[in-house]
Design an enzyme around this catalytic site. Structure first.
Site, mmCIF file in Angstrom:
data_model
loop_
_atom_site.group_PDB
_atom_site.id
_atom_site.type_symbol
_atom_site.label_atom_id
_atom_site.label_comp_id
_atom_site.label_asym_id
_atom_site.label_seq_id
_atom_site.Cartn_x
_atom_site.Cartn_y
_atom_site.Cartn_z
ATOM 1 N N CYS A 44 0.841 -1.060 -0.052
ATOM 2 C CA CYS A 44 0.175 -0.021 -0.016
ATOM 3 C C CYS A 44 0.806 1.310 -0.010
ATOM 4 C CB CYS A 44 -0.987 -0.110 1.151
ATOM 5 S SG CYS A 44 -0.399 0.013 2.670
ATOM 6 N N HIS A 93 -2.334 1.555 7.266
ATOM 7 C CA HIS A 93 -2.629 1.611 5.990
ATOM 8 C C HIS A 93 -2.518 2.811 5.177
ATOM 9 C CE1 HIS A 93 -4.487 0.261 2.163
ATOM 10 N NE2 HIS A 93 -5.593 0.924 2.291
#
Length: 321
Positions: free
Chosen positions: A88, A163
């Site tokens: 990510c 994230h």
């Protein structure tokens, strides 16, 4: 997400992300850390091409308001589903780079070819193409931190998961690009002449307010034009003038340029240290201390120090209650 692919975790650090971008072959931009959502935090960084936001993932993040998912985003908007764990960070960077059209940004051959190759792909195929791109994966994994031990993360809780997502202005609208979602999140129109940063700031603030009071595990970085390049251009322009005010301003800008060069030198050293394997040095030092009969006494001293510290903390806590 697939467990295949062997993508490493990347530290959320502007020096790391800037070096990552350079290794992709991109020129004309860098990454800066943002310490506040106030307007002043962005004043000296413009133009800002996109934001990269790191947060602690929680279950609510997997269920956005489906009405905000763009049903028919422009074909020019690059959005890829995240197929591989730990990808990510790079995906968030690419989401900004591949959606930015600015004279300062030179994408380079590798990413330009990747963008053109995936132009007609749907988000899932774009994610597969990204995860199977050797150039992108190898650059990403070049930032793997050297560790002494491998930790088993199979029992990690959601509280341990972080994230990256991106915020970018594109084709007159503001988008949130999160590879874990079904599509780009349309955050509304950017009126002509409107500063898109003023529109995104309350959105990020609102997202942070979803967490418990005292939560500090957030990080915000901005993709901006190369500060060194801009300073050198401004100095060069002013040097063509001979006014007293321009001489004073040139002096100030040279000081800013020196600070920027010092920062980049620091980033370079830090990145070398991040990627260096210190295990042989540590093992040799332990062996030397053991041979000299100093290892066990040092261990006992450290252990007693830790016990004393814990006792002081417990005593202070009991007094406070």
């Amino acid at each position: 997400m697939s467990e295949a692919g062997n993508w490493c975790l990347i530290e959320s650090d502007p020096g790391v992300f800037t070096d990552l971008i350079l290794k992709f072959g991109v020129e004309g931009v860098q990454v800066e850390e943002i310490w506040s959502l106030d307007e002043d935090a962005f004043t000296n960084l413009r133009p800002v091409h996109g934001l990269i936001f790191l947060f602690k993932w929680q279950s609510v993040d997997s269920k956005p308001d489906t009405s905000t998912v763009a049903s028919n985003p422009p074909s020019s908007l690059f959005f890829a589903k995240q197929i591989i764990n730990n990808a990510c960070a790079t995906q968030a960077v690419l989401s900004v780079l591949l959606n930015t059209t600015h004279e300062h940004l030179k994408l380079g051959s590798s990413l330009s070819e990747f963008k053109e190759f995936t132009l007609a792909f749907d988000p899932h195929l774009k994610g597969l193409a990204l995860s199977n791109c050797d150039i992108i994966r190898n650059v990403h994994n070049s930032f793997a931190r050297q560790t002494l031990f491998e930790f088993d993360q199979t029992n990690a809780t959601k509280d341990d998961v972080f994230h990256f997502i991106s915020y970018v202005p594109h084709a007159g609208r503001l988008y949130e690009l999160d590879g874990l979602q079904d599509g780009p999140i349309d955050l509304g129109e950017i009126v002509e002449g409107q500063d898109w940063l003023g529109k995104v700031q309350p959105i990020i603030q609102q997202r942070m307010l979803k967490y418990n009071t005292g939560e500090i595990h957030f990080n915000l970085m901005a993709l901006v034009s190369d500060r060194k390049m801009l300073l050198e251009q401004e100095i060069s322009s002013l040097e063509k003038s001979s006014t007293e005010s321009s001489v004073s301003e040139i002096s100030r800008l040279r000081g800013c340029l020196a600070d920027e060069e010092a920062k980049r030198a620091r980033w370079k050293v830090e990145n070398i240290r991040r990627q260096h394997n210190y295990l042989p040095l540590i093992v040799n030092m332990l062996q030397m201390l053991a041979e000299q009969g100093k290892l066990i006494p040092l261990y006992q001293t450290a252990k007693q120090t830790a016990i004393n510290k814990a006792a002081r903390q417990a005593k202070a806590k009991s007094k406070a209650t």
